[in-house]
Design a protein around this motif. Structure first.
Motif, PDB file in Angstrom:
ATOM      1  N   THR A   1       0.848  -1.190   0.000  1.00 53.64           N
ATOM      2  CA  THR A   1       0.000   0.000   0.000  1.00 53.64           C
ATOM      3  C   THR A   1       0.882   1.237   0.000  1.00 53.64           C
ATOM      4  O   THR A   1       1.822   1.335   0.798  1.00 53.64           O
ATOM      5  N   LEU A   2       0.589   2.163  -0.891  1.00 59.40           N
ATOM      6  CA  LEU A   2       1.303   3.438  -0.949  1.00 59.40           C
ATOM      7  C   LEU A   2       0.398   4.522  -0.391  1.00 59.40           C
ATOM      8  O   LEU A   2      -0.780   4.603  -0.732  1.00 59.40           O
ATOM      9  N   SER A   3       0.973   5.354   0.452  1.00 60.62           N
ATOM     10  CA  SER A   3       0.211   6.456   1.033  1.00 60.62           C
ATOM     11  C   SER A   3       1.161   7.618   1.274  1.00 60.62           C
ATOM     12  O   SER A   3       2.379   7.492   1.117  1.00 60.62           O
ATOM     13  N   GLY A   4       0.605   8.753   1.646  1.00 62.86           N
ATOM     14  CA  GLY A   4       1.448   9.919   1.864  1.00 62.86           C
ATOM     15  C   GLY A   4       0.771  10.924   2.778  1.00 62.86           C
ATOM     16  O   GLY A   4      -0.460  10.993   2.862  1.00 62.86           O
ATOM     17  N   ASP A   5       1.576  11.727   3.452  1.00 59.00           N
ATOM     18  CA  ASP A   5       1.047  12.712   4.400  1.00 59.00           C
ATOM     19  C   ASP A   5       0.181  13.765   3.711  1.00 59.00           C
ATOM     20  O   ASP A   5      -0.730  14.322   4.314  1.00 59.00           O
ATOM     21  N   LEU A   6       0.477  14.048   2.434  1.00 59.78           N
ATOM     22  CA  LEU A   6      -0.262  15.086   1.726  1.00 59.78           C
ATOM     23  C   LEU A   6      -1.582  14.591   1.154  1.00 59.78           C
ATOM     24  O   LEU A   6      -2.363  15.380   0.630  1.00 59.78           O
ATOM     25  N   ILE A   7      -1.832  13.291   1.228  1.00 58.54           N
ATOM     26  CA  ILE A   7      -3.096  12.772   0.704  1.00 58.54           C
ATOM     27  C   ILE A   7      -4.171  12.940   1.781  1.00 58.54           C
ATOM     28  O   ILE A   7      -4.335  12.107   2.660  1.00 58.54           O
ATOM     29  N   SER A   8      -4.885  14.038   1.684  1.00 56.05           N
ATOM     30  CA  SER A   8      -5.953  14.309   2.639  1.00 56.05           C
ATOM     31  C   SER A   8      -7.321  14.048   2.026  1.00 56.05           C
ATOM     32  O   SER A   8      -8.338  14.093   2.725  1.00 56.05           O
ATOM     33  N   GLN A   9      -7.345  13.787   0.707  1.00 55.86           N
ATOM     34  CA  GLN A   9      -8.586  13.471   0.023  1.00 55.86           C
ATOM     35  C   GLN A   9      -8.365  12.277  -0.906  1.00 55.86           C
ATOM     36  O   GLN A   9      -7.251  11.872  -1.174  1.00 55.86           O
ATOM     37  N   VAL A  10      -9.472  11.751  -1.414  1.00 55.24           N
ATOM     38  CA  VAL A  10      -9.473  10.488  -2.147  1.00 55.24           C
ATOM     39  C   VAL A  10      -8.598  10.557  -3.401  1.00 55.24           C
ATOM     40  O   VAL A  10      -8.604  11.538  -4.139  1.00 55.24           O
ATOM     41  N   VAL A  11      -7.848   9.469  -3.653  1.00 58.28           N
ATOM     42  CA  VAL A  11      -7.050   9.349  -4.871  1.00 58.28           C
ATOM     43  C   VAL A  11      -7.985   9.045  -6.041  1.00 58.28           C
ATOM     44  O   VAL A  11      -8.830   8.146  -5.963  1.00 58.28           O
ATOM     45  N   ASN A  12      -7.836   9.786  -7.132  1.00 57.84           N
ATOM     46  CA  ASN A  12      -8.747   9.692  -8.270  1.00 57.84           C
ATOM     47  C   ASN A  12      -8.167   8.903  -9.437  1.00 57.84           C
ATOM     48  O   ASN A  12      -8.882   8.178 -10.126  1.00 57.84           O
ATOM     49  N   VAL A  13      -6.855   9.044  -9.655  1.00 62.66           N
ATOM     50  CA  VAL A  13      -6.233   8.450 -10.831  1.00 62.66           C
ATOM     51  C   VAL A  13      -4.786   8.092 -10.518  1.00 62.66           C
ATOM     52  O   VAL A  13      -4.105   8.813  -9.779  1.00 62.66           O
ATOM     53  N   VAL A  14      -4.306   6.963 -11.059  1.00 59.78           N
ATOM     54  CA  VAL A  14      -2.904   6.582 -10.934  1.00 59.78           C
ATOM     55  C   VAL A  14      -2.356   6.199 -12.307  1.00 59.78           C
ATOM     56  O   VAL A  14      -3.089   5.668 -13.147  1.00 59.78           O
ATOM     57  N   VAL A  15      -1.075   6.483 -12.537  1.00 58.81           N
ATOM     58  CA  VAL A  15      -0.404   6.113 -13.788  1.00 58.81           C
ATOM     59  C   VAL A  15       1.036   5.710 -13.487  1.00 58.81           C
ATOM     60  O   VAL A  15       1.709   6.317 -12.662  1.00 58.81           O
ATOM     61  N   TRP A  16       1.506   4.664 -14.177  1.00 59.30           N
ATOM     62  CA  TRP A  16       2.886   4.202 -14.043  1.00 59.30           C
ATOM     63  C   TRP A  16       3.792   4.962 -15.001  1.00 59.30           C
ATOM     64  O   TRP A  16       3.380   5.341 -16.102  1.00 59.30           O
ATOM     65  N   SER A  17       5.035   5.129 -14.599  1.00 60.28           N
ATOM     66  CA  SER A  17       6.050   5.632 -15.528  1.00 60.28           C
ATOM     67  C   SER A  17       6.326   4.551 -16.570  1.00 60.28           C
ATOM     68  O   SER A  17       6.116   3.359 -16.304  1.00 60.28           O
ATOM     69  N   PRO A  18       6.787   4.916 -17.775  1.00 61.37           N
ATOM     70  CA  PRO A  18       7.044   3.916 -18.811  1.00 61.37           C
ATOM     71  C   PRO A  18       8.017   2.822 -18.394  1.00 61.37           C
ATOM     72  O   PRO A  18       7.897   1.680 -18.846  1.00 61.37           O
ATOM     73  N   CYS A  19       8.947   3.141 -17.493  1.00 58.66           N
ATOM     74  CA  CYS A  19       9.914   2.144 -17.041  1.00 58.66           C
ATOM     75  C   CYS A  19       9.337   1.203 -15.993  1.00 58.66           C
ATOM     76  O   CYS A  19       9.935   0.184 -15.668  1.00 58.66           O
ATOM     77  N   GLY A  20       8.186   1.559 -15.437  1.00 58.85           N
ATOM     78  CA  GLY A  20       7.551   0.715 -14.438  1.00 58.85           C
ATOM     79  C   GLY A  20       8.118   0.843 -13.042  1.00 58.85           C
ATOM     80  O   GLY A  20       7.765   0.067 -12.150  1.00 58.85           O
TER      81      GLY A  20
END
Length: 308
Positions: free
Chosen positions: A223-242
């Motif tokens: 699970t990835l999380s962060g202190d700045l995430i105070s609201q729901v995550v809407n979208v995620v994308v991987w870098s081309p290298c993965g």
């Protein structure tokens, strides 16, 4: 990391937007609720090419000179790129498609609709289609894995489902999302993504976190999380290298993780707190484009292009 901000720009009218790059990263392509697709040579482009494809455009994807859009007349359309000439209707639904995406080679397009259905269509012969049925509410997002073996979909029914493309059957399902009656009421668009090349990990935005699932066992591994995430995550994308994963939130945060180290290496905040609803990595991996629900366009950050 150094952070540079420039004045935001108008891109589309207020409402949902989406973004992608062309194969070589020379152009940024956006769409919006004004029914237009715009082709930007750069964020400093004062006269982007505009193609009207319908009343509203919910999603855009681009591969091999084929521009695919999910339009409010319940169709998934193809236009030539960069000319923008109509090239037919790829498939139809009984209501609007909410998300479209290509597979890695550009031979297939997947689309998820508010009629609870997911379709996988061959680009060269649109009569060759596979239909995936099993969701009990509108489909939010679809993603084809790099090996073309599986498709993942998220839905307003609260589930994320993995399907075998060949057998058109469910192979895994997790009830991890908040339920909603429609996409407009959903807490998150849940734009999920497979890790490029290997497809080993499936990244799913879940509330204030990103959950990673292993494709060999279908188990939750991180699970990835962060202190700045105070609201729901809407979208995620991987870098081309993965190696890296970027996320955009309802509250306008942009975060980037080194996935193996589980380390958040970049954090930026939308100056007006607008919802990030579209995001794409540049093919070189050095920059990110994203769009928000106000249709504005801006540029900021450490080697990142931002479409806000």
């Amino acid at each position: 990391m150094p952070c540079e901000r420039k004045p935001m720009r108008y891109g589309h009218s207020e409402g949902h937007t989406d973004v992608c790059f062309d194969d070589e990263g020379k152009c940024i392509v956006t769409c919006g609720s004004d029914g237009d697709v715009r082709i930007w040579e750069s964020l400093d482009d004062d006269d982007p090419k505009s193609i009207n494809v319908g009343e509203k455009v919910y999603s855009v994807a681009l591969k091999n000179g084929k521009l695919v859009t999910a339009v409010s007349n319940n169709t998934v359309q193809i236009h030539t790129f960069p000319e923008g000439d109509p090239d037919g209707i790829l498939t139809r639904f009984t209501t609007n498609a909410n998300h479209v995406t290509f597979n890695s080679s550009g031979s297939r397009v997947a689309a998820g609709s508010s009629d609870f259905i997911v379709k996988i269509v061959e680009v060269v012969d649109s009569s060759q289609q596979k239909t995936l049925r099993g969701h009990d509410a509108p489909v939010l997002s679809v993603a084809l894995d790099p090996s073309d073996e599986f498709l993942a979909s998220s839905s307003c029914d609260g589930s994320v489902t993995v399907w075998s493309i060949e057998s058109q059957t469910q192979v895994a399902q997790w009830k991890i999302l908040q339920k909603s009656s429609d996409v407009s009421n959903a807490k998150s668009l849940c734009r999920l993504a497979w890790q490029p090349r290997s497809g080993k990990l499936l990244a799913i935005p879940v509330d204030l976190t990103i959950q990673l699932y292993d494709r060999n066992t279908w188990t939750h591994v991180s699970t990835l999380s962060g202190d700045l995430i105070s609201q729901v995550v809407n979208v995620v994308v991987w870098s081309p290298c993965g190696k890296f994963l970027a996320a955009g939130t309802i509250g306008g945060n942009l975060l980037i993780w080194d996935v193996e180290a589980k380390l958040c290496i970049e954090r930026q905040k939308h100056e007006k707190g607008f919802t990030v609803c579209g995001m794409a990595w540049h093919p070189s991996g050095g920059r990110i484009a994203y769009t928000d629900t106000e249709g504005c366009l801006g540029k900021s950050g450490f080697e990142f292009f931002m479409l806000l």
